[in-house]
Design an enzyme around this catalytic site. Structure first.
Site, short mmCIF file in Angstrom:
data_model
loop_
_atom_site.label_atom_id
_atom_site.label_comp_id
_atom_site.label_asym_id
_atom_site.label_seq_id
_atom_site.Cartn_x
_atom_site.Cartn_y
_atom_site.Cartn_z
N HIS A 16 0.87 -1.19 0.00
CA HIS A 16 0.00 0.00 0.00
C HIS A 16 0.90 1.23 0.00
O HIS A 16 1.33 1.70 1.04
CB HIS A 16 -0.92 -0.03 1.24
CG HIS A 16 -1.91 1.08 1.29
ND1 HIS A 16 -3.08 1.00 2.02
CD2 HIS A 16 -1.92 2.32 0.72
CE1 HIS A 16 -3.76 2.13 1.89
NE2 HIS A 16 -3.07 2.96 1.12
N GLU A 201 -11.10 3.54 5.84
CA GLU A 201 -10.06 4.47 6.32
C GLU A 201 -10.78 5.58 7.09
O GLU A 201 -10.54 5.78 8.27
CB GLU A 201 -9.27 5.03 5.14
CG GLU A 201 -8.16 6.01 5.55
CD GLU A 201 -7.46 6.65 4.35
OE1 GLU A 201 -8.02 6.67 3.24
OE2 GLU A 201 -6.32 7.17 4.55
#
Ligand code: ADE
Ligand code: ZN
Length: 342
Positions: A16, A201
């Site tokens: 990521h 998130e």
């Protein structure tokens, strides 16, 4: 061997990482000058001082502004090469990196300028640094699905020969649910791409479930807020869907007030295949090993936990089985012999 040296020695994959988020202030200033691009900063200190965020959008506004200095193929190449050198120094053996083509085409930079610069550096990384890599294009979720399709069509020659291996979904999560991109992800799956999406998130746990159920993702990027739904956690664990977690990013964007409250350890305890990654290291204060060290200290992670995180990163990668096996065998040897940090 101390904690940091042990973490560095463990073979790891970074899964990521936004290449545009590796743009350090110094190259930003240099590229702004050589490309004659106006940026709202006069010095490296001013740039660093501006990196105070309370939520994702504060960061994204600066991130899109910053990437405006990337104009030429060599800018993208320099950016990617610098990242790979840091990743290799951190003991990453494999990276799966994101780029945001619409962040470039939307300001008049051709898709190929960005993609070819990045790909040249990835080749250099494989040949000179021994670090393998895959490139994942992300679509910006604050734009509409048709614009995502336009980027996907531009990518077709790169997808056809494997230079682009995956599709991701990033940018402003709130009010942009995964299902908005359901048709695009179906087309990408049809084209043989691996699929990932940022979810949980800032957005709710239901977006994590939606990314799995409606987009059919292979991995969830972040996934923190899935922890609010125990039934979802059990499902993710059962399905073996990995989470690419980014501790320093979560701290800088206000997802956690203190790293001691970070959910990473609880994720591992719940049987989730969690990994540690750096997201946008130039903006969030640390690369891969910095993220490992920060979270290990805050959550009191021991050598076995750290080896599990490294192992998860290899297993969660899109490497083929023989490559995974080779990395995992080396990892197990290092964990067995060096897993007693002072
Ligand atoms: N683009 C770059 N970094 C991002 C992040 N952490 N979340 C969403 N979009 C991003
Ligand atoms: Zn991200």
């Amino acid at each position: 061997m101390d904690l940091k040296a042990y973490i560095r020695a463990l073979p790891k994959a970074e899964l990521h990482l936004h290449l545009e988020g590796t743009l350090e202030p110094e190259p930003m200033m240099r590229m702004a000058a050589r490309n004659e691009v106006e940026i709202p900063f006069r010095s490296v200190e001013e740039i660093r001082a501006a990196y105070r965020f309370t939520r994702l959008q504060d960061f994204l506004d600066i991130y899109y502004r910053g990437m405006d200095v990337l104009r030429m193929e060599e800018d993208f190449q320099e950016l990617t090469r610098a990242y790979l050198e840091r990743a290799a120094a951190d003991g990453a053996v494999h990276v799966e990196v994101f780029f945001d083509p619409q962040g470039h085409t939307g300001r008049g930079i051709p898709f190929a300028v960005a993609a070819d610069g990045i790909l040249a550096a990835l080749t250099h990384g494989r040949e000179r640094l021994g670090i393998t890599s895959l490139l994942i294009m992300c679509v910006l979720r604050h734009l509409d699905e048709e614009q995502g399709f336009a980027a996907f069509r531009e990518a077709e020659p790169y997808i056809a020969d494997g230079r682009i291996a995956g599709l991701g979904l990033d940018s402003t999560e709130r009010d942009n649910p995964p299902a908005k991109f359901e048709h695009l992800f179906a087309a990408a799956r049809e084209a043989g791409l691996r699929l990932v999406a940022h979810a949980g998130e800032e957005g709710p746990a239901s977006y994590v479930a939606e990314a799995v159920d409606r987009l059919g993702v292979d991995r969830i990027d972040h996934g923190n807020r899935a922890m609010e739904d125990p039934a979802l956690v059990r499902r993710l664990a059962g399905l073996g869907i990995p989470l690419t977690v980014c501790p320093l990013s979560n701290l800088r964007l206000g997802g956690v007030a203190d790293l001691r409250q970070h959910p990473l350890k609880r994720m591992l305890e719940a049987g989730l295949k969690a990994t540690v990654n750096s997201d946008d290291p130039a903006y969030f204060g640390g690369y891969l090993v910095d993220n490992f060290v920060a979270v290990a200290e805050a959550l009191d992670l021991g050598p076995a936990d750290l080896a599990t995180l490294a192992r998860n990163s290899i297993e969660a990668s899109f490497l083929d089985e023989p490559a995974k096996k080779a990395h995992l065998e080396r990892l197990d040897r290092i964990a067995a012999t060096e897993g007693n940090p002072a």
